[in-house]
Design a protein around this motif. Sequence first.
Motif, short mmCIF file in Angstrom:
data_model
loop_
_atom_site.label_atom_id
_atom_site.label_comp_id
_atom_site.label_asym_id
_atom_site.label_seq_id
_atom_site.Cartn_x
_atom_site.Cartn_y
_atom_site.Cartn_z
N THR A 111 0.84 -1.21 0.00
CA THR A 111 0.00 0.00 0.00
C THR A 111 0.87 1.25 0.00
O THR A 111 0.68 2.17 -0.81
N GLN A 112 1.85 1.28 0.92
CA GLN A 112 2.68 2.47 1.05
C GLN A 112 3.58 2.66 -0.16
O GLN A 112 3.86 3.79 -0.56
N ALA A 113 4.05 1.55 -0.75
CA ALA A 113 4.90 1.66 -1.95
C ALA A 113 4.14 2.41 -3.03
O ALA A 113 4.71 3.25 -3.75
N GLN A 114 2.84 2.13 -3.16
CA GLN A 114 2.05 2.82 -4.17
C GLN A 114 1.94 4.32 -3.88
O GLN A 114 2.08 5.14 -4.78
N PHE A 115 1.76 4.66 -2.59
CA PHE A 115 1.73 6.09 -2.22
C PHE A 115 3.07 6.75 -2.50
O PHE A 115 3.14 7.86 -3.02
N VAL A 116 4.16 6.05 -2.11
CA VAL A 116 5.49 6.61 -2.28
C VAL A 116 5.75 6.92 -3.75
O VAL A 116 6.17 8.03 -4.12
N MET A 117 5.46 5.93 -4.61
CA MET A 117 5.74 6.09 -6.04
C MET A 117 4.90 7.20 -6.66
O MET A 117 5.30 7.85 -7.61
N ALA A 118 3.71 7.40 -6.09
CA ALA A 118 2.79 8.40 -6.65
C ALA A 118 3.16 9.82 -6.25
O ALA A 118 2.56 10.78 -6.72
N GLN A 119 4.18 9.99 -5.38
CA GLN A 119 4.53 11.34 -4.92
C GLN A 119 5.06 12.21 -6.05
O GLN A 119 4.88 13.42 -6.04
N ARG A 120 5.81 11.59 -6.95
CA ARG A 120 6.50 12.38 -7.98
C ARG A 120 6.29 11.72 -9.33
O ARG A 120 6.52 10.51 -9.49
N GLU A 121 5.92 12.53 -10.31
CA GLU A 121 5.61 12.02 -11.65
C GLU A 121 6.79 11.28 -12.29
O GLU A 121 6.62 10.21 -12.87
N ALA A 122 7.99 11.86 -12.14
CA ALA A 122 9.15 11.26 -12.81
C ALA A 122 9.45 9.89 -12.21
O ALA A 122 9.85 8.95 -12.91
N LEU A 123 9.24 9.77 -10.92
CA LEU A 123 9.49 8.48 -10.26
C LEU A 123 8.45 7.43 -10.70
O LEU A 123 8.80 6.28 -10.98
N THR A 124 7.18 7.85 -10.78
CA THR A 124 6.13 6.95 -11.26
C THR A 124 6.48 6.45 -12.68
O THR A 124 6.41 5.25 -12.96
N GLU A 125 6.90 7.39 -13.49
CA GLU A 125 7.23 7.05 -14.88
C GLU A 125 8.41 6.08 -14.90
O GLU A 125 8.42 5.10 -15.64
N LEU A 126 9.40 6.34 -14.03
CA LEU A 126 10.58 5.46 -13.98
C LEU A 126 10.16 4.04 -13.59
O LEU A 126 10.60 3.06 -14.20
N VAL A 127 9.30 3.93 -12.60
CA VAL A 127 8.89 2.59 -12.13
C VAL A 127 8.10 1.86 -13.21
O VAL A 127 8.32 0.67 -13.45
N ILE A 128 7.22 2.58 -13.90
CA ILE A 128 6.43 1.93 -14.96
C ILE A 128 7.35 1.50 -16.11
O ILE A 128 7.26 0.38 -16.61
N THR A 129 8.28 2.36 -16.48
CA THR A 129 9.22 1.99 -17.54
C THR A 129 10.06 0.79 -17.11
O THR A 129 10.30 -0.14 -17.90
N ALA A 130 10.50 0.81 -15.87
CA ALA A 130 11.37 -0.27 -15.38
C ALA A 130 10.64 -1.61 -15.36
O ALA A 130 11.23 -2.66 -15.66
N THR A 131 9.37 -1.58 -15.00
CA THR A 131 8.64 -2.85 -14.90
C THR A 131 8.03 -3.24 -16.23
O THR A 131 7.77 -4.42 -16.47
#
Lengths: 226, 226
Positions: free
Chosen positions: B179-199
């Motif tokens: 749950t918290q990982a999803q909140f953490v990743m959603a804090q910053r757009e560039a980080l969200t994008e990085l995680v989606i690209t990475a996975t």
Amino acid sequence: MAANSADSLTPAIAADHPGVGELFAVLAYGEISAFYRLAEDAQMAPTLPGKVALASMAAAEMNHFETLHAALTARGQEIYAAMAPFVKPLDDYHASTRPSTWLESLVKAHVGDGIAADFYLEIADALDPSVAAVVREVLAETGHSEFVVHEVSAAVAASKRDKDRLMLWGRRLLGEAITQAQFVMAQREALTELVITATGDLNSIAALFDRMQERHAERMAVLGLV
Amino acid sequence: MAANSADSLTPAIAADHPGVGELFAVLAYGEISAFYRLAEDAQMAPTLPGKVALASMAAAEMNHFETLHAALTARGQEIYAAMAPFVKPLDDYHASTRPSTWLESLVKAHVGDGIAADFYLEIADALDPSVAAVVREVLAETGHSEFVVHEVSAAVAASKRDKDRLMLWGRRLLGEAITQAQFVMAQREALTELVITATGDLNSIAALFDRMQERHAERMAVLGLV
């Protein structure tokens, strides 16, 4: 003067002196108790950089603990048994000097460590080089004093009241440290004997405490507490 | 599958991707918050070796923090500003998983770190090698898991009640972490994008969480929690 001053090139205390393991053990428990004191005091930090500064100091204490753990193990000693006699006097020191403000925490972290270092580094001068090297390594500056000096000197320049309180606090730290050092050293006969041999005699111990007081005053001055 | 699987030898995410600094920052605050959680939990330790084990784990977190501090500074970023968005979600994770017993502390230290490592190490596979090396270094095992495995597996072998409670506790840790990982990743757009690209894509993120669940079960089994 340490017993191995200019008149002798042989260290007064051999590596196999029974007090050496006790010296390592008191230093080791000192690291553990300092770790937990710093981690607890960090709760008073008003900013994240302050919290990180105390966590970094605490981590440095644990790195030193590992060095002492290895040194005791190499001497065939079990570290927890060796530390046991020193738990109460060191816990008592921290209990009697519990900071009530963030600035008191910083002064204690800096000045308390300094007082201990002054004491043990004078002892180190009389130890076999292999033993002295361990003592000097674990008492080396960890490079975090800059943060403390900056925070404290800025605060006391801005507030006469903070300055007056912290000057009293520094005096109390020195008094409690010297009182507790005497209790600590009295825990084990071999350690008492080592300290007396290292300093020369009982009069020399009084002289050592005088030098520690001078260095304490210099350290306080660096913090603006003069 | 990470986007840089067998079909591509070029890392999907370049070293100058704007999410990289954010990834370092979330890892850095993770180290700070883990430090203070471990130092606090250690108060429940029934023995001095237990207290020392948690202090050593906490110190290892700070050594990793220094690595991330250097990596962020090298990228021209100010670490405290960079960490700010992640303070609340990570503090919330710890607040929602506050151990009430010593055994719960040990399971959290071991299993919580493991869940985080599983997640970030999969991301690392898609990163430029210079970036991946930093991520892998700060998530490397610190060699303290042996103590936890020994303490927990002995306790649960002796008590069915402890075992049942700790199995529920482990499930709760995994749920809160995801749950918290999803909140953490959603804090910053560039980080969200990085995680989606990475996975790879959103479906792949779901698959990643499934794999994390499997590895969590294996880790629980090592503790005797099966």
